[in-house]
Design an enzyme around this catalytic site. Sequence first.
Site, mmCIF file in Angstrom:
data_model
loop_
_atom_site.group_PDB
_atom_site.id
_atom_site.type_symbol
_atom_site.label_atom_id
_atom_site.label_comp_id
_atom_site.label_asym_id
_atom_site.label_seq_id
_atom_site.Cartn_x
_atom_site.Cartn_y
_atom_site.Cartn_z
ATOM 1 N N LYS A 169 0.921 -1.139 0.011
ATOM 2 C CA LYS A 169 -0.105 0.091 -0.038
ATOM 3 C C LYS A 169 0.882 1.279 -0.034
ATOM 4 O O LYS A 169 0.684 2.191 -0.730
ATOM 5 C CB LYS A 169 -0.812 -0.042 1.035
ATOM 6 C CG LYS A 169 -2.147 -1.084 1.126
ATOM 7 C CD LYS A 169 -2.912 -1.390 2.625
ATOM 8 C CE LYS A 169 -3.752 -2.838 2.411
ATOM 9 N NZ LYS A 169 -4.599 -2.747 3.316
ATOM 10 N N ASP A 172 -11.382 2.371 3.972
ATOM 11 C CA ASP A 172 -11.692 1.133 3.804
ATOM 12 C C ASP A 172 -13.228 0.983 3.622
ATOM 13 O O ASP A 172 -13.766 -0.112 3.292
ATOM 14 C CB ASP A 172 -11.320 0.519 5.137
ATOM 15 C CG ASP A 172 -9.851 -0.082 4.909
ATOM 16 O OD1 ASP A 172 -9.516 -0.698 4.006
ATOM 17 O OD2 ASP A 172 -9.311 -0.120 6.000
ATOM 18 N N GLN A 189 -4.760 -1.307 9.550
ATOM 19 C CA GLN A 189 -4.767 -2.767 9.057
ATOM 20 C C GLN A 189 -5.178 -3.675 9.956
ATOM 21 O O GLN A 189 -5.018 -3.664 10.967
ATOM 22 C CB GLN A 189 -3.381 -2.875 8.635
ATOM 23 C CG GLN A 189 -3.138 -4.381 7.845
ATOM 24 C CD GLN A 189 -3.545 -4.321 6.212
ATOM 25 O OE1 GLN A 189 -3.830 -3.344 5.865
ATOM 26 N NE2 GLN A 189 -3.532 -5.445 5.736
HETATM 27 N N1 L34 Z 1 -8.234 -2.252 7.120
HETATM 28 N N2 L34 Z 1 -7.441 -4.260 6.683
HETATM 29 C C1 L34 Z 1 -7.697 -3.471 6.251
HETATM 30 N N3 L34 Z 1 -8.030 -2.912 4.900
HETATM 31 C C2 L34 Z 1 -7.973 -4.124 3.872
HETATM 32 O O1 L34 Z 1 -8.303 -3.693 2.839
HETATM 33 C C3 L34 Z 1 -7.408 -5.213 4.282
HETATM 34 N N4 L34 Z 1 -6.912 -6.168 3.514
HETATM 35 C C4 L34 Z 1 -6.944 -7.672 3.770
HETATM 36 C C5 L34 Z 1 -6.320 -7.891 5.252
HETATM 37 N N5 L34 Z 1 -6.567 -6.689 6.148
HETATM 38 C C6 L34 Z 1 -7.105 -5.552 5.639
HETATM 39 C C7 L34 Z 1 -6.296 -6.098 2.484
HETATM 40 O O2 L34 Z 1 -5.522 -4.826 2.245
HETATM 41 C C8 L34 Z 1 -6.593 -8.186 2.879
HETATM 42 N N6 L34 Z 1 -5.884 -7.240 2.058
HETATM 43 C C9 L34 Z 1 -4.648 -7.395 1.106
HETATM 44 C C10 L34 Z 1 -4.454 -6.545 0.115
HETATM 45 C C11 L34 Z 1 -3.515 -6.692 -0.860
HETATM 46 C C12 L34 Z 1 -2.819 -8.000 -1.118
HETATM 47 C C13 L34 Z 1 -3.219 -8.817 -0.084
HETATM 48 C C14 L34 Z 1 -4.180 -8.747 0.899
HETATM 49 C C15 L34 Z 1 -1.650 -8.023 -2.060
HETATM 50 O O3 L34 Z 1 -1.130 -7.113 -2.359
HETATM 51 N N7 L34 Z 1 -1.549 -9.192 -2.490
HETATM 52 C C16 L34 Z 1 -0.510 -9.565 -3.375
HETATM 53 C C17 L34 Z 1 0.492 -10.732 -2.785
HETATM 54 C C18 L34 Z 1 1.178 -10.363 -1.688
HETATM 55 C C19 L34 Z 1 2.087 -11.090 -0.978
HETATM 56 O O4 L34 Z 1 2.881 -11.750 -1.728
HETATM 57 O O5 L34 Z 1 1.788 -11.943 0.161
HETATM 58 C C20 L34 Z 1 -1.095 -10.386 -4.720
HETATM 59 O O6 L34 Z 1 -0.486 -10.149 -5.861
HETATM 60 O O7 L34 Z 1 -2.314 -10.899 -4.502
#
Ligand code: L34
Length: 273
Positions: free
Chosen positions: A43, A110, A87
């Site tokens: 982020k 959010d 988060q």
């Molecule tokens: N307050 N908490 C708040 N807001 C959110 O919107 C979230 N969420 C979830 C967990 N807690 C939160 C997220 O942002 C899940 N989440 C989230 C966002 C982005 C990614 C994963 C979960 C992400 O960037 N995933 C990458 C891989 C990351 C890795 O290598 O671990 C992807 O390519 O999917």
Amino acid sequence: MAVKVKQQQKEAADALKAKGITPCLAVVIVGEDPASKVYVAGKIRDCGEVGIESREYALPEATTQEELLALVEKLNADDTVSGILVQLPLPKHLDEKAIINTIAPNKDVDAFHPANVGRIMIGDYDFLPCTPAGVMELLKEYEIDPTGKECVVVGRSNIVGKPQAMLLLHQNGTVTVCHSRTKDLKEVTLRADILVVAIGRGEFITGDMIKEGAVVIDVGMNRNSAGKLVGDVEFSSAEKKASYITPVPGGVGPMTRAILMKNTVKAAELNAK
Ligand code: L34
């Protein structure tokens, strides 16, 4: 896909900055959860790319409820902060609900605050929750219109499943929400033209549960026993059935972050008025 949304938001952020308004996102993370650290880093990195100022507050695991509430209240009152994100999940000794309820609704990028959740229900909102909105953005980009389609959401969380169902409904889908107590899950998922999976169990949905030609969107984010990141859908069997399928990583996750950028720019715009 996420790249395109971020490019649009960069242009929007540049236009605001030309008017003397700098979008700024405050991200609060408590404790040492390694997955949360990765997501938050993503982020912050996206903010840099889009030209949004970011402030990261990394608090120790032992942070008290009072300390966290005081930080949120300070950020609420700070006119240079456009959006606030705490988060999740928080360490168990903290009361998530009380924290979310304290975030000023006009900075709640959010869209987790009850006031914003209620506004989504009636279709009169400023912010949409990042993950479900990211899913809708993916559908739009691939010109997949939910109108009249059988849309099945697997999972009923406040963060994804429930708002996802509402957004699909707003776009004229016929929506079914399944969950751990659904009697014959496979019977329901096999009906889906659009299947959104957010149940939080690694590779739970397999190819035999998917209708030929369905659109499959995998919101899951799990580490398997080998430490590899996997979704809630078993990709290898599902891709044989699906007409479109999102991978993990590189599917919904980056789009979730791109929508966060969009919400932050919007918050900056709204709060400047
Ligand atoms: N307050 N908490 C708040 N807001 C959110 O919107 C979230 N969420 C979830 C967990 N807690 C939160 C997220 O942002 C899940 N989440 C989230 C966002 C982005 C990614 C994963 C979960 C992400 O960037 N995933 C990458 C891989 C990351 C890795 O290598 O671990 C992807 O390519 O999917």
